[in-house]
Design a protein around this motif. Structure first.
Motif, PDB file in Angstrom:
ATOM      1  N   VAL A  67      48.529  40.010  31.100  1.00  0.00           N
ATOM      2  CA  VAL A  67      48.534  39.608  32.416  1.00  0.00           C
ATOM      3  C   VAL A  67      48.974  38.065  32.499  1.00  0.00           C
ATOM      4  CG1 VAL A  67      47.370  38.939  34.786  1.00  0.00           C
ATOM      5  CG2 VAL A  67      46.575  41.276  33.069  1.00  0.00           C
ATOM      6  N   ILE A  68      50.057  37.989  33.146  1.00  0.00           N
ATOM      7  CA  ILE A  68      50.630  36.497  33.167  1.00  0.00           C
ATOM      8  C   ILE A  68      50.710  36.199  34.770  1.00  0.00           C
ATOM      9  CG2 ILE A  68      51.941  36.920  31.123  1.00  0.00           C
ATOM     10  CD1 ILE A  68      54.545  36.637  33.201  1.00  0.00           C
ATOM     11  N   TYR A  69      50.753  34.692  34.668  1.00  0.00           N
ATOM     12  CA  TYR A  69      50.661  34.022  36.218  1.00  0.00           C
ATOM     13  C   TYR A  69      51.112  32.867  35.934  1.00  0.00           C
ATOM     14  CZ  TYR A  69      46.392  31.582  35.203  1.00  0.00           C
ATOM     15  OH  TYR A  69      45.497  30.660  34.567  1.00  0.00           O
ATOM     16  N   TYR A  70      51.522  32.245  37.134  1.00  0.00           N
ATOM     17  CA  TYR A  70      52.284  30.827  36.930  1.00  0.00           C
ATOM     18  C   TYR A  70      51.383  29.794  38.010  1.00  0.00           C
ATOM     19  CZ  TYR A  70      55.844  27.203  36.604  1.00  0.00           C
ATOM     20  OH  TYR A  70      56.687  26.046  36.152  1.00  0.00           O
ATOM     21  N   ASN A  71      50.771  29.052  37.395  1.00  0.00           N
ATOM     22  CA  ASN A  71      50.136  27.980  38.226  1.00  0.00           C
ATOM     23  C   ASN A  71      49.969  26.539  37.550  1.00  0.00           C
ATOM     24  OD1 ASN A  71      48.247  26.581  39.768  1.00  0.00           O
ATOM     25  ND2 ASN A  71      46.347  27.506  39.331  1.00  0.00           N
ATOM     26  N   PRO A  72      51.124  25.559  37.840  1.00  0.00           N
ATOM     27  CA  PRO A  72      51.144  24.437  37.124  1.00  0.00           C
ATOM     28  C   PRO A  72      50.036  23.483  37.582  1.00  0.00           C
ATOM     29  CG  PRO A  72      52.776  24.681  38.815  1.00  0.00           C
ATOM     30  CD  PRO A  72      52.116  25.940  39.031  1.00  0.00           C
ATOM     31  N   ALA A  73      49.107  23.895  38.604  1.00  0.00           N
ATOM     32  CA  ALA A  73      47.925  22.998  39.065  1.00  0.00           C
ATOM     33  C   ALA A  73      46.832  22.951  37.965  1.00  0.00           C
ATOM     34  CB  ALA A  73      47.645  23.352  40.529  1.00  0.00           C
ATOM     35  N   ASN A  74      46.654  24.156  37.291  1.00  0.00           N
ATOM     36  CA  ASN A  74      45.533  24.140  36.224  1.00  0.00           C
ATOM     37  C   ASN A  74      46.025  24.822  35.133  1.00  0.00           C
ATOM     38  OD1 ASN A  74      43.420  24.714  34.879  1.00  0.00           O
ATOM     39  ND2 ASN A  74      42.244  25.374  36.636  1.00  0.00           N
ATOM     40  N   ILE A  75      46.649  24.268  34.101  1.00  0.00           N
ATOM     41  CA  ILE A  75      46.968  24.791  32.961  1.00  0.00           C
ATOM     42  C   ILE A  75      45.989  24.829  31.768  1.00  0.00           C
ATOM     43  CG2 ILE A  75      49.433  24.121  33.438  1.00  0.00           C
ATOM     44  CD1 ILE A  75      49.308  21.796  31.394  1.00  0.00           C
ATOM     45  N   GLU A  76      44.839  24.751  32.164  1.00  0.00           N
ATOM     46  CA  GLU A  76      43.558  24.689  30.965  1.00  0.00           C
ATOM     47  C   GLU A  76      43.427  26.117  30.502  1.00  0.00           C
ATOM     48  OE1 GLU A  76      42.405  22.082  30.044  1.00  0.00           O
ATOM     49  OE2 GLU A  76      43.471  20.926  31.403  1.00  0.00           O
ATOM     50  N   GLU A  77      43.373  26.184  29.271  1.00  0.00           N
ATOM     51  CA  GLU A  77      43.136  27.641  28.631  1.00  0.00           C
ATOM     52  C   GLU A  77      41.815  28.195  29.026  1.00  0.00           C
ATOM     53  OE1 GLU A  77      43.490  29.702  24.338  1.00  0.00           O
ATOM     54  OE2 GLU A  77      43.509  27.363  24.310  1.00  0.00           O
ATOM     55  N   ASN A  78      41.030  27.448  29.229  1.00  0.00           N
ATOM     56  CA  ASN A  78      39.590  27.947  29.613  1.00  0.00           C
ATOM     57  C   ASN A  78      39.490  28.715  30.922  1.00  0.00           C
ATOM     58  OD1 ASN A  78      39.649  25.744  31.265  1.00  0.00           O
ATOM     59  ND2 ASN A  78      37.725  24.787  30.689  1.00  0.00           N
ATOM     60  N   GLU A  79      40.700  28.200  31.667  1.00  0.00           N
ATOM     61  CA  GLU A  79      40.789  28.944  32.960  1.00  0.00           C
ATOM     62  C   GLU A  79      41.236  30.390  32.805  1.00  0.00           C
ATOM     63  OE1 GLU A  79      40.841  29.821  37.155  1.00  0.00           O
ATOM     64  OE2 GLU A  79      39.932  28.123  36.166  1.00  0.00           O
ATOM     65  N   GLU A  80      42.113  30.792  31.797  1.00  0.00           N
ATOM     66  CA  GLU A  80      42.474  31.908  31.465  1.00  0.00           C
ATOM     67  C   GLU A  80      41.499  32.801  30.805  1.00  0.00           C
ATOM     68  OE1 GLU A  80      45.563  31.106  28.648  1.00  0.00           O
ATOM     69  OE2 GLU A  80      47.046  30.032  29.995  1.00  0.00           O
ATOM     70  N   LYS A  81      40.595  32.024  30.094  1.00  0.00           N
ATOM     71  CA  LYS A  81      39.435  32.882  29.431  1.00  0.00           C
ATOM     72  C   LYS A  81      38.385  33.156  30.669  1.00  0.00           C
ATOM     73  CE  LYS A  81      41.040  32.359  25.524  1.00  0.00           C
ATOM     74  NZ  LYS A  81      41.654  33.591  24.993  1.00  0.00           N
ATOM     75  N   LYS A  82      38.343  32.423  31.751  1.00  0.00           N
ATOM     76  CA  LYS A  82      37.430  32.646  32.909  1.00  0.00           C
ATOM     77  C   LYS A  82      37.919  33.923  33.584  1.00  0.00           C
ATOM     78  CE  LYS A  82      36.010  27.875  33.874  1.00  0.00           C
ATOM     79  NZ  LYS A  82      35.935  26.880  34.803  1.00  0.00           N
ATOM     80  N   LEU A  83      39.317  34.021  33.917  1.00  0.00           N
ATOM     81  CA  LEU A  83      39.899  35.246  34.300  1.00  0.00           C
ATOM     82  C   LEU A  83      39.931  36.473  33.771  1.00  0.00           C
ATOM     83  CD1 LEU A  83      43.375  33.278  35.469  1.00  0.00           C
ATOM     84  CD2 LEU A  83      41.534  34.036  37.163  1.00  0.00           C
ATOM     85  N   GLU A  84      39.990  36.182  32.276  1.00  0.00           N
ATOM     86  CA  GLU A  84      39.770  37.443  31.486  1.00  0.00           C
ATOM     87  C   GLU A  84      38.357  37.949  31.536  1.00  0.00           C
ATOM     88  OE1 GLU A  84      40.585  36.567  27.461  1.00  0.00           O
ATOM     89  OE2 GLU A  84      42.807  36.066  27.871  1.00  0.00           O
ATOM     90  N   LYS A  85      37.220  37.035  31.647  1.00  0.00           N
ATOM     91  CA  LYS A  85      35.968  37.609  32.363  1.00  0.00           C
ATOM     92  C   LYS A  85      35.648  38.117  33.244  1.00  0.00           C
ATOM     93  CE  LYS A  85      33.478  34.281  28.874  1.00  0.00           C
ATOM     94  NZ  LYS A  85      32.704  33.170  28.793  1.00  0.00           N
ATOM     95  N   VAL A  86      36.596  37.730  34.254  1.00  0.00           N
ATOM     96  CA  VAL A  86      36.471  38.280  35.736  1.00  0.00           C
ATOM     97  C   VAL A  86      37.048  39.802  35.464  1.00  0.00           C
ATOM     98  CG1 VAL A  86      37.247  38.353  37.852  1.00  0.00           C
ATOM     99  CG2 VAL A  86      36.530  36.123  37.074  1.00  0.00           C
TER     100      VAL A  86
END
Length: 193
Positions: free
Chosen positions: A63-82
């Protein structure tokens, strides 16, 4: 089955309940410029073209997305958990393409589709998502000709760079797709540049 057009591929996905469930689950995140990429589409097409009855297992759902406002890797991990909480049986991999240029040591991507266009192989440079009416939207920056003709070759982003061609060649050898789908033809592996 004969697949000749993007609409043929979209129809194939629409008729696959598992794929549609994954797309609907991902859409729930309301991510900006989101797509499910690569093997999710490619493997389905190659399975159909090889008359494979049982779905070939894929290592992850990209799953990819584009959000330059938050490029923190931990945000991706949070989304994976969801996503794991919504559909736990799936090996989710979520990546913000506004960050991935750093990982890949390339120029920044301008969008998810720009990032897809720079994937290693033309047959893998694909993305799919659902619109609000459950229509399957397919993006294929290099077209679908190589995909439906079972050809694996580098995208221009890789072909015209000696260093990136080494990455392509290593990746193709590691993936060993020909051991799964006998009809594919791999090009530009072992070419001295």
């Amino acid at each position: 089955m004969i697949l000749k057009s993007e609409e043929d591929i979209s129809k194939l996905i629409r008729e696959d309940k598992w794929m549609m469930d994954i797309l609907k689950c991902t859409r729930k995140l309301s991510l900006p410029d989101w797509w499910i990429c690569a093997g999710f589409v490619r493997s389905k097409v190659w399975d159909v073209l090889h008359n494979v009855k049982k779905r070939t297992e894929i290592p992850d759902i990209d799953v990819i997305y584009y959000n330059p406002a938050n490029i923190e890797e931990n945000e991706e991990k949070k989304l994976e958990k969801v996503l794991n909480s919504l559909y736990p049986a799936i090996p989710w991999s979520v990546k913000n393409q506004a960050r991935m240029h750093i990982v890949n040591t390339v120029s920044p991507y301008s969008s998810s589709v720009d990032a897809i266009s720079k994937f290693p192989e033309t047959a893998t440079a694909l993305g799919v998502k659902l619109d609000r009416e459950d229509n399957v939207v397919l993006v294929a920056p290099h077209g679908i000709t190589d995909l439906v003709n079972l050809k694996v070759k580098p995208t221009p982003n890789f072909y015209f760079s000696k260093a990136r061609m080494q990455i392509y060649e290593t990746r193709v050898r590691r993936k060993n797709w020909k051991s799964i789908w006998k009809g594919i033809v791999v090009t530009d592996v072992g070419v001295n540049r």
